[in-house]
Design a protein around this motif. Structure first.
Motif, PDB file in Angstrom:
ATOM      1  N   GLU A 154       0.852  -1.190   0.000  1.00 15.79           N
ATOM      2  CA  GLU A 154       0.000   0.000   0.000  1.00 15.79           C
ATOM      3  C   GLU A 154       0.888   1.240   0.000  1.00 15.79           C
ATOM      4  OE1 GLU A 154      -3.123  -0.058  -0.384  1.00 15.79           O
ATOM      5  OE2 GLU A 154      -3.609  -2.161   0.044  1.00 15.79           O
ATOM      6  N   SER A 155       0.615   2.156  -0.910  1.00 11.95           N
ATOM      7  CA  SER A 155       1.405   3.389  -0.974  1.00 11.95           C
ATOM      8  C   SER A 155       1.170   4.253   0.261  1.00 11.95           C
ATOM      9  CB  SER A 155       1.056   4.178  -2.236  1.00 11.95           C
ATOM     10  OG  SER A 155       1.472   3.480  -3.392  1.00 11.95           O
ATOM     11  N   GLN A 156       2.259   4.760   0.807  1.00 15.80           N
ATOM     12  CA  GLN A 156       2.175   5.608   1.994  1.00 15.80           C
ATOM     13  C   GLN A 156       2.132   7.081   1.644  1.00 15.80           C
ATOM     14  OE1 GLN A 156       5.709   4.320   4.047  1.00 15.80           O
ATOM     15  NE2 GLN A 156       4.830   2.337   4.609  1.00 15.80           N
ATOM     16  N   GLY A 157       2.282   7.395   0.383  1.00 17.40           N
ATOM     17  CA  GLY A 157       2.219   8.780  -0.036  1.00 17.40           C
ATOM     18  C   GLY A 157       3.528   9.523   0.160  1.00 17.40           C
ATOM     19  N   SER A 158       3.455  10.831   0.072  1.00 17.75           N
ATOM     20  CA  SER A 158       4.647  11.668   0.018  1.00 17.75           C
ATOM     21  C   SER A 158       5.106  12.193   1.374  1.00 17.75           C
ATOM     22  CB  SER A 158       4.388  12.865  -0.907  1.00 17.75           C
ATOM     23  OG  SER A 158       3.308  13.646  -0.408  1.00 17.75           O
ATOM     24  N   ARG A 159       4.385  11.880   2.441  1.00 14.94           N
ATOM     25  CA  ARG A 159       4.737  12.467   3.739  1.00 14.94           C
ATOM     26  C   ARG A 159       6.153  12.118   4.181  1.00 14.94           C
ATOM     27  NH1 ARG A 159       4.543  16.904   6.341  1.00 14.94           N
ATOM     28  NH2 ARG A 159       5.057  16.623   8.540  1.00 14.94           N
ATOM     29  N   PRO A 160       6.592  10.853   4.075  1.00 16.64           N
ATOM     30  CA  PRO A 160       7.982  10.562   4.466  1.00 16.64           C
ATOM     31  C   PRO A 160       9.001  11.375   3.667  1.00 16.64           C
ATOM     32  CG  PRO A 160       6.735   8.534   4.285  1.00 16.64           C
ATOM     33  CD  PRO A 160       5.874   9.606   3.715  1.00 16.64           C
ATOM     34  N   GLY A 161       8.763  11.521   2.364  1.00 25.72           N
ATOM     35  CA  GLY A 161       9.662  12.312   1.543  1.00 25.72           C
ATOM     36  C   GLY A 161       9.659  13.773   1.928  1.00 25.72           C
ATOM     37  N   TYR A 162       8.496  14.287   2.335  1.00 25.62           N
ATOM     38  CA  TYR A 162       8.418  15.684   2.769  1.00 25.62           C
ATOM     39  C   TYR A 162       9.226  15.894   4.050  1.00 25.62           C
ATOM     40  CZ  TYR A 162       6.503  20.284   3.732  1.00 25.62           C
ATOM     41  OH  TYR A 162       6.372  21.632   3.971  1.00 25.62           O
ATOM     42  N   ARG A 163       9.121  14.932   4.965  1.00 24.12           N
ATOM     43  CA  ARG A 163       9.916  15.031   6.198  1.00 24.12           C
ATOM     44  C   ARG A 163      11.413  14.995   5.882  1.00 24.12           C
ATOM     45  NH1 ARG A 163       5.870  11.470   8.353  1.00 24.12           N
ATOM     46  NH2 ARG A 163       7.281   9.702   8.049  1.00 24.12           N
ATOM     47  N   ASP A 164      11.780  14.220   4.849  1.00 28.85           N
ATOM     48  CA  ASP A 164      13.190  14.195   4.437  1.00 28.85           C
ATOM     49  C   ASP A 164      13.649  15.579   3.999  1.00 28.85           C
ATOM     50  OD1 ASP A 164      13.352  11.503   4.965  1.00 28.85           O
ATOM     51  OD2 ASP A 164      13.290  10.879   2.859  1.00 28.85           O
ATOM     52  N   ILE A 183      11.049  28.121   2.091  1.00 29.11           N
ATOM     53  CA  ILE A 183       9.929  28.783   1.412  1.00 29.11           C
ATOM     54  C   ILE A 183       9.399  27.891   0.294  1.00 29.11           C
ATOM     55  CG2 ILE A 183       9.295  30.753  -0.039  1.00 29.11           C
ATOM     56  CD1 ILE A 183      11.421  32.380   1.527  1.00 29.11           C
ATOM     57  N   ALA A 184      10.296  27.227  -0.417  1.00 29.89           N
ATOM     58  CA  ALA A 184       9.904  26.410  -1.575  1.00 29.89           C
ATOM     59  C   ALA A 184       8.999  25.253  -1.189  1.00 29.89           C
ATOM     60  CB  ALA A 184      11.153  25.881  -2.278  1.00 29.89           C
ATOM     61  N   ILE A 185       9.155  24.691   0.011  1.00 32.50           N
ATOM     62  CA  ILE A 185       8.378  23.499   0.363  1.00 32.50           C
ATOM     63  C   ILE A 185       7.041  23.839   1.023  1.00 32.50           C
ATOM     64  CG2 ILE A 185      10.447  22.092   0.579  1.00 32.50           C
ATOM     65  CD1 ILE A 185      10.130  22.224   3.620  1.00 32.50           C
ATOM     66  N   SER A 186       6.664  25.099   0.985  1.00 27.98           N
ATOM     67  CA  SER A 186       5.370  25.502   1.545  1.00 27.98           C
ATOM     68  C   SER A 186       4.291  25.403   0.464  1.00 27.98           C
ATOM     69  CB  SER A 186       5.431  26.948   2.062  1.00 27.98           C
ATOM     70  OG  SER A 186       6.392  27.067   3.084  1.00 27.98           O
ATOM     71  N   GLY A 187       3.225  24.656   0.753  1.00 34.58           N
ATOM     72  CA  GLY A 187       2.095  24.570  -0.164  1.00 34.58           C
ATOM     73  C   GLY A 187       2.242  23.481  -1.206  1.00 34.58           C
ATOM     74  N   ARG A 188       1.276  23.456  -2.122  1.00 36.78           N
ATOM     75  CA  ARG A 188       1.245  22.440  -3.163  1.00 36.78           C
ATOM     76  C   ARG A 188       2.431  22.604  -4.112  1.00 36.78           C
ATOM     77  NH1 ARG A 188      -3.481  19.718  -3.860  1.00 36.78           N
ATOM     78  NH2 ARG A 188      -3.040  19.427  -6.076  1.00 36.78           N
ATOM     79  N   GLY A 189       2.863  21.490  -4.681  1.00 41.89           N
ATOM     80  CA  GLY A 189       3.989  21.524  -5.602  1.00 41.89           C
ATOM     81  C   GLY A 189       5.329  21.644  -4.906  1.00 41.89           C
ATOM     82  N   ALA A 190       5.367  21.273  -3.602  1.00 41.55           N
ATOM     83  CA  ALA A 190       6.578  21.466  -2.802  1.00 41.55           C
ATOM     84  C   ALA A 190       7.775  20.708  -3.361  1.00 41.55           C
ATOM     85  CB  ALA A 190       6.319  21.042  -1.354  1.00 41.55           C
ATOM     86  N   PHE A 191       7.564  19.475  -3.797  1.00 42.85           N
ATOM     87  CA  PHE A 191       8.693  18.673  -4.269  1.00 42.85           C
ATOM     88  C   PHE A 191       9.309  19.269  -5.532  1.00 42.85           C
ATOM     89  CE2 PHE A 191       6.491  15.723  -1.530  1.00 42.85           C
ATOM     90  CZ  PHE A 191       7.514  15.006  -0.924  1.00 42.85           C
ATOM     91  N   ARG A 192       8.465  19.711  -6.456  1.00 48.23           N
ATOM     92  CA  ARG A 192       8.977  20.294  -7.701  1.00 48.23           C
ATOM     93  C   ARG A 192       9.727  21.583  -7.404  1.00 48.23           C
ATOM     94  NH1 ARG A 192       7.146  24.315 -10.252  1.00 48.23           N
ATOM     95  NH2 ARG A 192       5.078  24.181  -9.279  1.00 48.23           N
ATOM     96  N   ARG A 193       9.139  22.454  -6.573  1.00 50.58           N
ATOM     97  CA  ARG A 193       9.807  23.723  -6.252  1.00 50.58           C
ATOM     98  C   ARG A 193      11.112  23.484  -5.503  1.00 50.58           C
ATOM     99  NH1 ARG A 193       4.619  25.165  -4.822  1.00 50.58           N
ATOM    100  NH2 ARG A 193       5.182  25.046  -2.626  1.00 50.58           N
TER     101      ARG A 193
END
Length: 233
Positions: A154-164, A183-193
């Motif tokens: 089961e996919s756990q989603g992006s939360r672990p990567g965001y914490r990284d 600043i870049a990781i605030s809001g949607r599109g955080a990984f791309r920014r």
């Protein structure tokens, strides 16, 4: 030498099962940063051969993993100690999974439905690959009279990567980069920014890639152990 070259050489030696080259690459010199999960897997292969010098390097790796203590490091330490004959045999079944493939499914978009692992071969099947098989009229890899032959992921989603990303930013000694990335990781599109901004500092981008890979590899190892399996005997 390019900072990514030692890691690439290690990965190549591991993929070829060349334990002698792997031990030679590690030797007494400093190891690539944020590569302990990859190094540990290589040493497990070298210990199984066995290979001269592998035991000493495994002890060094165990000490480094104990000091670091990231998710999945304890499981890797247990595997190394068992190979060295210094730990109990855990009640885990061997499943030769590619941990990077497993991490890709574990931390993928939950809307794509996760995936499955073939308990005979260790092959990881993302749900989209299963859907493609069905679309082209081939046999569904899960269409089996033996449901126990598959392990659901089961996919756990992006939360672990965001914490990284948060952790990586917190460890930077470059205030300008840390501020811009926060600043870049605030809001949607955080990984791309985050990656777009990080590209301004190529050395930091490489460090992030190594950091993220080892974190993901460790989480996949820990998940697999929780499910009752280990990628190495």
């Amino acid at each position: 030498m390019d900072r990514g070259e030692p890691r690439a050489r290690l990965r190549d030696a591991l993929s070829r099962g060349d334990s002698g080259s792997l031990v030679g690459l590690l030797g007494p010199q400093a190891w690539p940063e944020n590569a302990l999960q990859l190094i540990g897997d290589g040493l497990l292969t070298a210990l199984a051969a066995p290979t001269n010098g592998a035991a000493e390097l495994a002890l060094r790796c165990i000490d480094a993993l104990d000091d670091r203590d990231w998710e999945g490091d304890t499981e890797l330490v247990d595997q190394l100690r068992r190979k060295l004959g210094r730990g109990p045999t855990p009640l885990l079944r061997i499943l030769p999974v590619d941990l990077e493939d497993l991490a890709g499914v574990l931390e993928g978009d939950p809307s794509y439905g996760g995936g499955r692992v073939d308990l005979q071969t260790g092959q990881v099947w993302p749900q989209f690959a299963i859907d493609d098989v069905e679309e082209f009229g081939e046999d569904d890899p899960d269409d089996s009279d033996e449901p126990s032959g598959w392990l659901r992921v089961e996919s756990q989603g992006s939360r672990p990567g965001y914490r990284d990303m948060e952790w990586f930013i917190g460890g930077l000694d470059n205030p300008d980069a840390a501020d811009r990335l926060s600043i870049a990781i605030s809001g949607r599109g955080a990984f791309r920014r985050f990656k777009d901004v990080l590209a301004r500092w190529p050395d930091l981008f490489d460090r992030w890639s190594d950091f993220s890979e080892d974190r993901r590899r460790g989480r996949a190892r820990a998940w697999l152990a929780e499910a009752g399996y280990t990628p190495y005997g």
